[in-house]
Write an enzyme that holds these catalytic residues in place. Structure first.
Site, PDB file in Angstrom:
ATOM      1  N   VAL A 191       0.917  -1.289  -0.084  1.00 13.20           N
ATOM      2  CA  VAL A 191       0.277  -0.017  -0.061  1.00 13.20           C
ATOM      3  C   VAL A 191       0.792   1.205   0.032  1.00 13.20           C
ATOM      4  O   VAL A 191       2.189   1.259   0.298  1.00 13.20           O
ATOM      5  CB  VAL A 191      -1.038   0.190   1.154  1.00 13.20           C
ATOM      6  CG1 VAL A 191      -1.941  -1.080   1.266  1.00 13.20           C
ATOM      7  CG2 VAL A 191      -0.201   0.246   2.610  1.00 13.20           C
ATOM      8  N   CYS A 192       0.205   2.340  -0.562  1.00 14.93           N
ATOM      9  CA  CYS A 192       0.851   3.601  -0.435  1.00 14.93           C
ATOM     10  C   CYS A 192      -0.291   4.685  -0.218  1.00 14.93           C
ATOM     11  O   CYS A 192      -1.417   4.506   0.013  1.00 14.93           O
ATOM     12  CB  CYS A 192       1.737   3.765  -1.535  1.00 14.93           C
ATOM     13  SG  CYS A 192       0.939   4.137  -3.379  1.00 14.93           S
ATOM     14  N   ALA A 193       0.174   6.163  -0.584  1.00 22.92           N
ATOM     15  CA  ALA A 193      -0.575   7.106  -0.333  1.00 22.92           C
ATOM     16  C   ALA A 193      -1.890   6.789  -1.443  1.00 22.92           C
ATOM     17  O   ALA A 193      -3.118   7.101  -1.108  1.00 22.92           O
ATOM     18  CB  ALA A 193      -0.008   8.341  -0.634  1.00 22.92           C
TER      19      ALA A 193
ATOM     20  N   MET B  93      -4.022   4.475   0.505  1.00 26.12           N
ATOM     21  CA  MET B  93      -4.714   4.931   1.823  1.00 26.12           C
ATOM     22  C   MET B  93      -5.754   6.191   1.687  1.00 26.12           C
ATOM     23  O   MET B  93      -6.717   6.291   2.362  1.00 26.12           O
ATOM     24  CB  MET B  93      -3.581   5.484   2.771  1.00 26.12           C
ATOM     25  CG  MET B  93      -2.590   4.348   3.023  1.00 26.12           C
ATOM     26  SD  MET B  93      -3.420   3.022   4.087  1.00 26.12           S
ATOM     27  CE  MET B  93      -3.708   3.978   5.666  1.00 26.12           C
TER      28      MET B  93
END
Lengths: 75, 385
Positions: free
Chosen positions: B79-81, B108
């Site tokens: 996951v990342c932003a 996210m």
């Protein structure tokens, strides 16, 4: 600030601004300055983190009309 | 499996699928590639979720530092932003021949906004009640449906999920209510009422400074849906804010807003009046709720931890059980209570002042700014850390 090289990373989404920055700085000599222009909001935190972990020095950053500009000195 | 399919084995995981994993207490290994500050502030949580943080910019020379720390046998979610960096890193991990590699759709940001509707139960007067779980942020909102009418309570900023459910059940949203002026998320109440042609209701004591027209929620003035069959009964219960209002629905469900949660109680400081509102909060909890029937089903506006979710992925408890187990309802000593709700509180929610101003209609940030303001956990309970 006078830069030895300017990287236009405007319009690029994460992770590309940092990927390009890394590439660009590899082509510089120690002590030379890279200017990076980005429109990605996340660039600021990520470039700061990247500079901290690689040892390059983030000299200054500025935001104007949605464009983030960074000056990084190669270690 | 051919070599070719192996190489492209990075799969998208939707926020809905991740919600199912969290609610089902399934095992998942998460590699969060955001920077350390963002990770430390807020991350994916779950009972059987193991998570590590290696920023993507530390993996540009190669992903070996990550591979060393990822167990072979587990499903891996990167996951990342937003999404881009998780795909970038995820693809490289998948290229090593590992399987079961996923990236989180929308990152996210989308995780923070995703709403999962879960049916809470039936109404004795006919109809049903849904809880909308915003897993990434811990916000809970509600839709009560009866015959061809519905009421929505504590609407999240993005309103499409409510419109979708209303359409699916062929109901008209008649009323949109907020239990209080929120400080942790931007209310979608006004937007939803406009989109659905519904009336919007707020507690007047929280609405001193609002810049738009609204209807006043008044204690004991019931709103009716289902052609008059289902009662939404407002109970004035100040303490988190001065206007905080609870709703007794169908004489069965107690919507407590940010006054009472499952594992904690509301904090009185987000509107800047902690000392003034402590006795209101105590009175609402111990006297007002203390005198209500024990079998009422409490439906709060937040959860603090995913352990508060039951097997169906919803958050609820009998009022009587909360009086036995919730630490916030078991402080006989008033001084101890005062200390708990005013001292050593967790940090305030991200941008809570701006969020309140937005909910009053006093500032109008654009969508991107609103999204940024809402990032992070809700932090509305005194026991949140």
């Amino acid at each position: 600030m006078n830069a030895d090289k300017v990287l236009d990373a405007k319009g690029l989404a994460c992770p590309m601004p940092i990927v390009r920055t890394k590439k660009a700085i590899e082509e510089l000599q120690t002590g030379q300055i890279l200017e990076v222009q980005s429109t990605d909001k996340g660039s600021k935190n990520d470039l700061t983190g990247w500079a901290n972990s690689t040892g390059h020095q983030l000299l200054e950053n500025r935001e104007e009309n949605g464009i983030y500009t960074f000056w990084i000195k190669k270690k | 499996m051919s070599e070719e399919t192996k190489q492209s084995s990075l799969t998208k995981m939707t926020p809905h699928e991740l919600t199912q994993i969290v609610a089902g207490h399934e095992e998942l290994f998460v590699l969060d590639v955001r920077n350390e500050t963002e990770f430390n502030d807020w991350k994916i949580e779950g009972e059987n979720i193991e998570i590590i943080n290696i920023p993507y910019f530390d993996l540009l020379d190669g992903i070996d530092p990550a591979l060393d720390r990822i167990p072979d046998h587990k499903r891996l979610l990167v996951v990342c932003a937003k999404e881009g960096s998780s795909q970038y890193i995820g693809e490289q991990i998948a290229e090593t021949g590992r399987e079961n590699i996923y990236y989180l759709e929308g990152g996210m940001k989308l995780w923070s906004e995703h709403l999962e509707p879960v049916k809470v139960g039936e109404l004795q007067s006919g109809g049903e009640i849904y809880q909308f779980v915003r897993m990434g942020k811990g916000c809970l909102s509600y839709m009560v449906l009866s015959e061809d009418e519905a009421v929505v309570i504590d609407t999240a900023r993005l309103i499409q999920p409510y419109i979708d459910i209303a359409k699916k059940h062929n109901v008209q949203i008649k009323h949109v209510l907020d239990t209080h002026l929120h400080a942790d998320h931007i209310s979608g109440g006004r937007d939803l009422s406009q989109a659905a042609g519904a009336s919007y209701w707020l507690p007047p004591k929280d609405a001193d400074e609002v810049t738009y027209p609204y209807n006043q929620l008044v204690e004991n003035e019931d709103l009716l849906i289902g052609n008059g069959k289902v009662k939404v009964h407002p109970i004035y219960s100040p303490g988190h804010t001065i206007g905080s209002t609870s709703f007794l629905i169908d004489d069965q469900y107690l919507l407590t807003g940010d006054i009472l949660f499952i594992a904690s109680i509301g904090r009185p400081d987000l509107a800047g009046k902690a000392e003034d509102w402590v006795s209101d909060l105590r009175n609402s909890l111990y006297e007002l709720y203390g005198n209500l029937p024990e079998q009422l089903v409490v439906l709060p506006a937040h959860f603090g931890q995913v352990t508060e979710l039951d097997d169906q992925g919803k958050v609820s408890a009998k009022l009587g059980d909360l009086f036995s187990h919730n630490p916030g309802l078991n402080m006989a000593d008033e001084i101890e209570f005062r200390k708990t709700v005013t001292e050593n509180l967790p940090p305030q929610p991200n941008a809570y002042q701006e969020i309140r101003q937005t909910n009053m209609g006093r500032i109008n940030p654009d969508e991107e700014q609103q999204r940024e303001m809402e990032m992070g956990p809700n932090r509305c309970a005194v026991h949140d850390k």
